[in-house]
Structures are given as C-alpha cells and as structure tokens.
Write a protein that holds these residues in place. Structure first.
Motif, PDB file in Angstrom:
ATOM      1  N   GLN A  48       0.836  -1.199   0.000  1.00 57.56           N
ATOM      2  CA  GLN A  48       0.000   0.000   0.000  1.00 57.56           C
ATOM      3  C   GLN A  48       0.874   1.254   0.000  1.00 57.56           C
ATOM      4  N   GLY A  49       2.036   1.141   0.642  1.00 53.04           N
ATOM      5  CA  GLY A  49       2.935   2.302   0.701  1.00 53.04           C
ATOM      6  C   GLY A  49       4.035   2.214  -0.311  1.00 53.04           C
ATOM      7  N   SER A  50       3.716   1.763  -1.528  1.00 54.79           N
ATOM      8  CA  SER A  50       4.754   1.535  -2.534  1.00 54.79           C
ATOM      9  C   SER A  50       5.501   2.814  -2.904  1.00 54.79           C
ATOM     10  N   ARG A  51       4.800   3.947  -2.910  1.00 55.13           N
ATOM     11  CA  ARG A  51       5.487   5.204  -3.222  1.00 55.13           C
ATOM     12  C   ARG A  51       6.514   5.529  -2.163  1.00 55.13           C
ATOM     13  N   GLY A  52       6.141   5.275  -0.934  1.00 51.50           N
ATOM     14  CA  GLY A  52       7.086   5.506   0.164  1.00 51.50           C
ATOM     15  C   GLY A  52       8.286   4.572   0.078  1.00 51.50           C
ATOM     16  N   ILE A  53       8.017   3.315  -0.299  1.00 55.25           N
ATOM     17  CA  ILE A  53       9.105   2.356  -0.442  1.00 55.25           C
ATOM     18  C   ILE A  53      10.024   2.769  -1.589  1.00 55.25           C
ATOM     19  N   LEU A  54       9.426   3.172  -2.717  1.00 56.19           N
ATOM     20  CA  LEU A  54      10.220   3.622  -3.855  1.00 56.19           C
ATOM     21  C   LEU A  54      11.065   4.830  -3.464  1.00 56.19           C
ATOM     22  N   PHE A  55      10.479   5.761  -2.733  1.00 56.60           N
ATOM     23  CA  PHE A  55      11.213   6.939  -2.292  1.00 56.60           C
ATOM     24  C   PHE A  55      12.392   6.542  -1.397  1.00 56.60           C
ATOM     25  N   ALA A  56      12.168   5.554  -0.516  1.00 57.64           N
ATOM     26  CA  ALA A  56      13.235   5.073   0.363  1.00 57.64           C
ATOM     27  C   ALA A  56      14.353   4.408  -0.446  1.00 57.64           C
ATOM     28  N   ILE A  57      13.974   3.656  -1.475  1.00 59.37           N
ATOM     29  CA  ILE A  57      14.971   3.004  -2.334  1.00 59.37           C
ATOM     30  C   ILE A  57      15.798   4.047  -3.067  1.00 59.37           C
ATOM     31  N   LEU A  58      15.139   5.085  -3.570  1.00 59.15           N
ATOM     32  CA  LEU A  58      15.870   6.151  -4.268  1.00 59.15           C
ATOM     33  C   LEU A  58      16.810   6.897  -3.317  1.00 59.15           C
ATOM     34  N   LEU A  59      16.361   7.094  -2.072  1.00 56.38           N
ATOM     35  CA  LEU A  59      17.235   7.726  -1.079  1.00 56.38           C
ATOM     36  C   LEU A  59      18.450   6.847  -0.788  1.00 56.38           C
ATOM     37  N   LEU A  60      18.203   5.530  -0.669  1.00 62.26           N
ATOM     38  CA  LEU A  60      19.315   4.593  -0.458  1.00 62.26           C
ATOM     39  C   LEU A  60      20.283   4.638  -1.641  1.00 62.26           C
ATOM     40  N   ALA A  61      19.729   4.623  -2.859  1.00 67.30           N
ATOM     41  CA  ALA A  61      20.566   4.687  -4.059  1.00 67.30           C
ATOM     42  C   ALA A  61      21.394   5.966  -4.083  1.00 67.30           C
ATOM     43  N   LEU A  62      20.768   7.081  -3.726  1.00 66.92           N
ATOM     44  CA  LEU A  62      21.474   8.362  -3.700  1.00 66.92           C
ATOM     45  C   LEU A  62      22.586   8.348  -2.659  1.00 66.92           C
ATOM     46  N   ALA A  63      22.284   7.821  -1.471  1.00 66.08           N
ATOM     47  CA  ALA A  63      23.271   7.797  -0.392  1.00 66.08           C
ATOM     48  C   ALA A  63      24.491   6.965  -0.785  1.00 66.08           C
ATOM     49  N   LEU A  64      24.248   5.813  -1.395  1.00 63.37           N
ATOM     50  CA  LEU A  64      25.354   4.941  -1.779  1.00 63.37           C
ATOM     51  C   LEU A  64      26.189   5.554  -2.900  1.00 63.37           C
ATOM     52  N   ARG A  65      25.584   6.389  -3.725  1.00 63.68           N
ATOM     53  CA  ARG A  65      26.294   6.973  -4.856  1.00 63.68           C
ATOM     54  C   ARG A  65      27.033   8.254  -4.504  1.00 63.68           C
ATOM     55  N   VAL A  66      26.628   8.931  -3.456  1.00 66.70           N
ATOM     56  CA  VAL A  66      27.362  10.128  -3.038  1.00 66.70           C
ATOM     57  C   VAL A  66      28.328   9.832  -1.900  1.00 66.70           C
ATOM     58  N   TRP A  67      28.177   8.659  -1.278  1.00 62.25           N
ATOM     59  CA  TRP A  67      29.056   8.291  -0.165  1.00 62.25           C
ATOM     60  C   TRP A  67      30.491   8.134  -0.666  1.00 62.25           C
ATOM     61  N   GLY A  68      31.396   8.971  -0.176  1.00 61.47           N
ATOM     62  CA  GLY A  68      32.807   8.898  -0.537  1.00 61.47           C
ATOM     63  C   GLY A  68      33.164   9.536  -1.862  1.00 61.47           C
ATOM     64  N   ILE A  69      32.201  10.160  -2.539  1.00 64.38           N
ATOM     65  CA  ILE A  69      32.502  10.706  -3.872  1.00 64.38           C
ATOM     66  C   ILE A  69      33.461  11.895  -3.788  1.00 64.38           C
ATOM     67  N   ASP A  70      33.414  12.621  -2.686  1.00 71.22           N
ATOM     68  CA  ASP A  70      34.274  13.793  -2.555  1.00 71.22           C
ATOM     69  C   ASP A  70      35.723  13.442  -2.222  1.00 71.22           C
ATOM     70  N   SER A  71      35.960  12.206  -1.756  1.00 70.54           N
ATOM     71  CA  SER A  71      37.319  11.807  -1.369  1.00 70.54           C
ATOM     72  C   SER A  71      37.893  10.718  -2.264  1.00 70.54           C
ATOM     73  N   ARG A  72      37.134  10.285  -3.267  1.00 63.90           N
ATOM     74  CA  ARG A  72      37.617   9.212  -4.137  1.00 63.90           C
ATOM     75  C   ARG A  72      38.729   9.725  -5.055  1.00 63.90           C
ATOM     76  N   ASP A  73      39.562   8.794  -5.506  1.00 64.57           N
ATOM     77  CA  ASP A  73      40.677   9.138  -6.376  1.00 64.57           C
ATOM     78  C   ASP A  73      40.284   8.888  -7.826  1.00 64.57           C
TER      79      ASP A  73
END
Length: 822
Positions: free
Chosen positions: A5-30
């Motif tokens: 029933q809360g699929s939009r909320g789940i999708l939003f959470a997945i997108l937040l997770l995807a964003l977090a994993l993709r920006v994590w460490g990006i400023d310090s990567r070589d």
C-alpha cells in the motif's frame, strides 16, 4: 497490491538509499586515467569536443559542470543523477512488464549494485550509457503493450529513435542494441504484417529520420564512427581479446573459456563472486521461468531475452580492434536484475503459498512478504562487502594494487618545500595537476621527459645547483627512465607509490673497460636517459621520448632527432682501454630528403675529422659499419661527434631524420659462439656439455641480442626491451640469429616468447646453412605466449634462427629468446 500500500514511500526510500550509496565517498575518491582524460578533453570548447571525439555526450555534461568546480563530487554529479534516474527507470520497466512488487525489488537490486554504484560516481560515460539504454528498454517495453492493445504511439517511436541516437553518441557499443531492436521489430511485424501496410508512410518517415541521424553520426568526431565500423571483423577465427580486469581474472589476454568469462562478468553485474553469484544465477533462472509462467506479454519476454542474448552473439562473432571489458556490456544489468527480481518475487510468493497451505490452521497471512523481506535482507548483507571493496575496474583480484594519487598529493602538500622539484613518470604530473589546480607552483611538478628538453649547459647547471628532488613512481625506480642519470633513495610508500629522493649526476668522460675475455664495447640506443649523463655536449638534439612539439613520433622506442633545421649534434668523450689499436664503429640512422649525417672523431673537441658522410635524396635508412685505426699509445681520449645537417620538411615541419643507435667495440660480432661466448651451463651424461644463451630482452632489457644477430637491419629494441621491425619489408629485412655450436653434432632447444597481432604475424624459421630455411611456426594469435622447439642433429656446427614480420610497428614483438644446446 495489498502488500504494498505504501509503494510510493518504499520507492522513495529506495531512491534515497541509491542516492546515499552513490554520493558516499565521492568527494574523497581518487580519479583514474580514463577520468583524467575525460576532464582534459572536457576543458576544451564544444566545437573542439565535436571534432576530437565521436561520442561527445558525457563530455558536454562534464564541460558544463566544470563551471561549478573541478572536484570529484562536482564532476561526478551528472553520473550520480543519471544513475539515480536509471534506478527509477528500472522500477517503471519492471512494473510495466510484471507488477509493482517486481519493480520495487528490481529498483532495490540496482540501488545496491556495486558495479552501478561505482560507475554512478566515475567521471565517465557508463552511468549515462546505462541510463539511455534503460530508457530505450522502457520505451520498447511500453510500445509493446500499446501495440498489443492495438494502440500505436508514434511519439514513442520517434523518442526511441532519438534515444538510440543519443546513446550511440555516448558509447560506441550502443550500436549493439540497434540490431537487437531491429530484430525484435521484424519479429513484431512478422506477427502482424498488416501494420506495414497501414502505417507504411510513418515507417518510411522513421527510416528517413534514422538515415539522417546516422549521417550526422558519421560526421562527428572526425569520422570516428566510420573508422570504427571499418575495423570490425566478422568471424570466429580470431580470439576475443580482453583488457586489464578480465585478463587478470581469466589469467589470459584472450577468452579461452566462455564459462570463465560469464563467471567474471556476472560477478561484476551482481554482488560479486562467492555465494552471491550462485544466489543471483538461481534467482535469474527462476525469473526466466516466471516470465513465461506468468501472464506476461510473450513479445516483451522475447525482447528481454534478446536483450541479454544478442550482445553475446555479437561478442563471439564480431571482433573490434579494442579489447573487451565487462563494463562495455553494463547496459545488460537492468534486464539481468529485472529477471532476478522476477525470480525473487515468484519464489517468495510460491514459498509463502506452500507454507500457508501447510500451517493454514494458524490462519497467518503475509508469508510471501516475510520471505521476500528475508531474501532482500540476505542479499543486502551479501552486498555490503562487495560495495565497500569494489574498485574502478571491478572487484579486487590476486595481485591487484590500488594506487591513490590523492594520498600522494596530501603527502607532498605537507612535506615538499617551495624550491623543491617533484618528478613523475611520463604523464604522471597530469594527475597531481588535477589536485593542485590553481595552487600549483609551475616549477614544482615535472614529468621525467622535461629533462630530455634541457640543453647540455642547462643539464650541467641542474647537476651543479640541485635543491631537493623527489620522484614518484609505481614500479621500482631502478627500472624507470631517469634511473641511469641519478642516485636515489626510497623514503616512503604512499598510496602504493614509491617516494624517492634523487640527485642528478654527470658521467663524462666515459671510461670504457675490458671484460674478462679482454673485449670491450660501448653501446647506446637512447632507450633510457643514460645519454644525457654520459654525453659530453649536444646541440639542438633530443630523443623522441621528450615530446618536443614538431619532432616525429615513435611508438614504443626512442631515437635521437634534430630539434630544428640546420646543424645538430651529440658529442661523447670516451676513454678507450689501454692497448687499443683499432675498434669497430657501427650506427643505425635515418635521413629524410635533403639531410645529411656525419661521424667525426678526434683526440679533442677542437680537432675532429670526418670519417663518415652520408646524405639522402629521400627518406632512407642506413646501417654503416667500419673499422677505425686509433692507437691509444698517443691518447686514450676519443672525442666522437654524430652530426645531422637537417633540411626543413616539405611542410615546414621537421623531417624524419634520426639516430637509432651507435656502438664502439673491440671486435665484430657475428653471432653466438659456443663455448667461447658462453661457458657450459651444466654437465650432462657423457662428455658433452650444455650451453645456454638467454637474450634477457623482457626482464633486463639487455642489448646483447646485437651480438647474436647477423642480420638486424630494420629491427630495433623498444623501451620495454622487445624486438620489433620499424622499417623495411618482410622479405628484405629479416632478423637472423646465429649460434655456432661447435664441431660436435648437437641438439638445441629453442624457447621463444612473443606476441603477434592477427594483422602482423611472425614467421619463425631455422636453418643449418643460412640458405635453406624450414618454417617452425607462424604466430598471429594475439596472445603473449612461449613456444618451444627442438632442433635435432645439428651437424654443420651452425644453427640459424630467422624471424620475419608482415608489417612494421610494435603490434608484434619478440619478447625473449633462449637457446639451450647440448
């Protein structure tokens, strides 16, 4: 969907997770090499980008974001955005082909995909490529359902054509997806041929649009796509050549086992090897069954299978000049994960149904959701380590070392003073330039070839007035270009780079000493920097390693060339061994039209006399050899000058004159003589002896191959130690080794290490008289390998070994030669 029933909320959470994993460490990567090239290219104007590259899309975005900064977080942001949008597209596609539950699971799997996370941070095209490919996947899927419902959306088809056009402007291998779609639309039309009649005007319009876009495509990047298409080779006779990551995992530069290739690729497509690979593969096949089990469009199912299968058909039947890496098929990940999501959902629903039927007395609902959550938690747990340990190339493998320029930059900022100099391997300063940006002292960072650009006086001044010099290197400094003219001390390892303190030295005059047999030789082929330290003086000369604008380029080897028209020379002051009455002088050089070359000798720099003079009316190659009478009773000092009088090229640029090598020796070498040149390797049964000749080309980069050859005109030793032919023809310019085995009848075992390109094969022959030749093998399999041959009953006392190459250039190489005679 009562469970979601809360699929939009789940999708939003997945997108937040995807964003977090993709920006994590990006400023310090070589950054790594390809990213550096992207940044350098993107700093040019849009018009220059269009001229330079046939796939300019991601350069446009990086060019735009350069206005906001040059950090990895700023320039990597477009990749993050496209990566996030791909997660959303995968949800929409999976939802369209199955249901919302499958869409959410597929989106979650892509969100935690180590490969997709990595390329969603890199300043490269792979995130863009995956997004546009996923957009094509979604548009075709959506078109299929509208088509089967009897509703045509021509806007979708036009958008699909545009998406494909943008995709091929992003990555050349997007061309693989074109036949996939064409084949599928032929399948659709075959199912419903009436469509062709009803909509033939619209289809004709689309074909015209495709032709127009294709013509534009061929004109971008100075015809890069046209050149790419010309190099395609259809056939199975050539092996698939793979790059760094795959070759490290396969243990070979070619694909010999398709199963190992699939294992390596789908480990990177998923959550690594180990237990993660069989888990994903099992769910993939369950998903494949579910796709046809459920009431899913058969056309859509066929298209998804085609999306995964057709690229491998192309891979195994079409060869390109460039090597293959698994990342070039990154567009397969969305479909692969959608199949896995179908398998997970189908398995959880089926398992939940079985459990509910077995314990229905408890009247508990939601078993399917429970099993689904349990599986996803387990997959997330398995993905943690692969996400953390991923590299720019894939997952770590045996022998992998991660190099970090950012750590080197941090070390230099803390430890290097204003007047110090930091030298790096050729091209290395570009990485540190990126990190230093506007803060860099222009005299701080120097590529090693900058030393090659100094005049004789400038180098002497450098030696006499040295501040602290550092060198940053990956391999041991002993193997690097500047090692011959410096003393050095290793002080630290930083980011897997060696940090050395170095001091430059001058070694002129050069005192030549006799060996144990009383012979002597001085040999120079300009592969290293030694000539700078040992030359007495030079004028208007540098090696092709120096990258001075206008001088001819040489691939894989160096030669000494004039820097401008007029006179140029290099002088040596040599101290000959006592008792020398004569010596042999040999040189190899090229002369272009209107140029001349002279060799002069004398007891002092002011008393030189010409002993050799050669001019040319067209580009020509020369290999003179002469005996020089020179009695050291008068003077052991010998001044040697090699001088070009250089005519300007026809276009006003410098021509192609150059000195390949020169040597002075006490004797002429005409092959290997056993046992005079080589003492017994070991005793064998009976009274016979075993002798070993090892050229030591690849490891030690030894030049003693010149002693073993009786014909070498046109051949040169590269900077890596390999032997290649750089001019002449196959018939007129063979490379011939001679082994004088003695009066006794002997057997010889030959060991030849080589690399031979498909288009430039080697042929290896043997002979006992130097006239009648027997072909041992033709090599053209594009593999680094060692071949062994046994030559029996050598009764003549001589064994000749001949190499011929089809073409000039470094595409085929002799990497080492051993001969064991007994």
């Amino acid at each position: 969907m009562k469970y979601f029933q809360g699929s939009r909320g789940i999708l939003f959470a997945i997108l937040l997770l995807a964003l977090a994993l993709r920006v994590w460490g990006i400023d310090s990567r070589d950054i790594w090499y390809d990213e550096l090239l992207t940044i350098q290219q993107s700093e040019k104007s849009i018009s220059e980008i269009n001229v330079d590259v046939p796939t300019p899309i991601h350069y446009y975005f990086v060019h735009l974001f350069l206005f906001f900064g040059k950090s990895t977080s700023v320039l990597g942001l477009p990749s993050v955005i496209f990566g996030l949008l791909t997660v959303l597209l995968v949800f929409l596609t999976a939802k369209r082909i199955a249901d919302e539950r499958v869409g959410l699971v597929a989106a979650f799997l892509l969100a935690i995909s180590p490969m997709h996370i990595e390329f969603s941070q890199q300043i490269l095209f792979f995130s863009y490529f995956t997004f546009f490919s996923s957009l094509i996947l979604y548009l075709v899927t959506d078109f299929i359902f509208h088509f089967e419902e009897g509703r045509f959306k021509w806007g979708h088809l036009l958008l699909l054509v545009f998406a494909n056009w943008v995709n091929v402007l992003t990555q050349m291998l997007a061309l693989v997806l074109i036949p996939v779609q064409l084949l599928f639309f032929c399948y659709l039309l075959a199912k419903n041929p009436k469509v062709m009649l009803v909509f033939k005007k619209y289809l004709a319009l689309i074909l015209i649009l495709i032709a127009a876009l294709f013509s534009i495509l061929l004109s971008i990047g100075s015809g890069g796509y046209a050149s790419f298409l010309e190099t395609l080779h259809i056939g199975f006779e050539r092996p698939i050549t793979v790059g760094y990551s795959l070759s490290s995992q396969l243990g070979s530069t070619i694909v010999s086992s398709p199963m190992k290739l699939f294992q390596a690729m789908f480990s990177w497509f998923g959550i690594g090897g180990g237990i993660g690979l069989p888990v994903y593969v099992c769910f993939f096949f369950i998903g494949l069954i579910a796709l046809f089990w459920k009431k899913v469009s058969r056309s859509a199912a066929f298209f998804f299978v085609l999306w995964l299968a057709a690229p491998f058909v192309v891979l195994f039947s079409v060869r390109i000049e460039h090597w293959f890496e698994e990342k070039y098929f990154i567009f397969m990940i969305p479909v692969y994960l959608i199949f896995i999501a179908l398998g997970i959902v189908f398995f959880s629903e089926y398992t939940g149904r079985l459990v509910r039927e077995k314990i229905s007395i408890l009247k508990i609902k939601g078993f399917a959701v429970f099993f689904l959550a349990l599986i996803l938690v387990g997959i997330a747990f398995l993905a943690v380590e692969p996400i953390k340990s991923r590299t720019a190339f894939g997952f770590p493998f045996e022998g992998y070392a991660k190099y970090n320029w950012r750590k080197v930059y941090d070390y230099l900022k803390k430890n290097v003073n204003e007047n110090d100099r930091v030298f790096l391997v050729k091209g290395g300063s570009d990485f540190l330039d990126y990190y230093y940006a506007a803060d860099k002292n222009e005299s701080l960072l120097l590529d090693e070839e900058s030393i090659m650009k100094l005049s004789s006086k400038e180098y002497s001044h450098l030696v006499e007035n040295q501040e602290q010099n550092y060198f940053i290197s990956i391999p041991d400094y002993n193997y690097l270009f500047l090692s011959d003219i410096t003393t050095y001390e290793k002080i630290k390892m930083v980011g897997n780079f060696g940090i050395y303190k170095i001091r430059f030295k001058k070694e002129s005059p050069v005192e030549i000493k006799r060996d144990a047999a009383g012979e002597w030789e001085y040999y120079e082929d300009f592969r290293t920097s030694r000539y700078i330290g040992q030359a007495h003086d030079w004028k208007n000369s540098a090696t092709t390693y120096s990258d001075v604008p206008g001088i001819p380029e040489t691939e894989g080897f160096n030669e000494l060339v004039p820097l401008n028209s007029g006179e140029s020379f290099i002088d040596y002051k040599l101290v000959l061994p006592e008792g020398t009455k004569s010596f042999y002088l040999k040189s190899g050089f090229s002369l272009d039209q209107g140029s001349s070359f002279q060799i002069l000798i004398g007891e002092s720099q002011d008393a030189l006399r010409v002993i050799y003079d050669q001019s040319a009316g067209e580009l020509s190659y020369f290999l003179p050899e002469m005996k020089i009478d020179y009695d050291t009773k008068k003077s052991k000092d010998l001044f040697l000058r090699m001088r070009f009088n250089q005519a300007p090229g026809a276009s006003g640029e410098l021509n192609k004159s150059g000195l390949k090598f020169f040597s002075l020796s006490s004797r002429l070498y005409d092959g290997v003589r056993f046992p005079e040149d080589y003492t017994p390797q070991k005793s064998v049964k009976g009274s016979s002896q075993e002798y070993l000749y090892n050229a030591f080309l690849e490891i030690e980069k030894s030049s003693k191959w010149t002693h073993a050859t009786i014909m070498s005109d046109g051949w040169i030793q590269t900077n890596d130690g390999f032997l290649v032919r750089i001019y002449g023809t196959k018939e007129a310019n063979p490379l011939v080794f001679k082994f004088a085995t003695g009066e006794e009848e002997r057997d010889c075992d030959l060991e030849i290490k080589s690399f031979a390109n498909h288009d430039n094969p080697f042929e290896v022959y043997t002979s006992q008289d130097g006239k009648t030749w027997e072909l041992l093998k033709k090599m053209n399999d594009n593999v680094f390998k060692i071949d062994t041959f046994s030559i029996k009953d050598i009764a003549s006392g001589d064994l000749f070994l001949k190499f011929t190459s089809e073409k000039e250039g470094v595409s085929s190489q002799i990497r080492n030669i051993k001969a064991i005679c007994k």
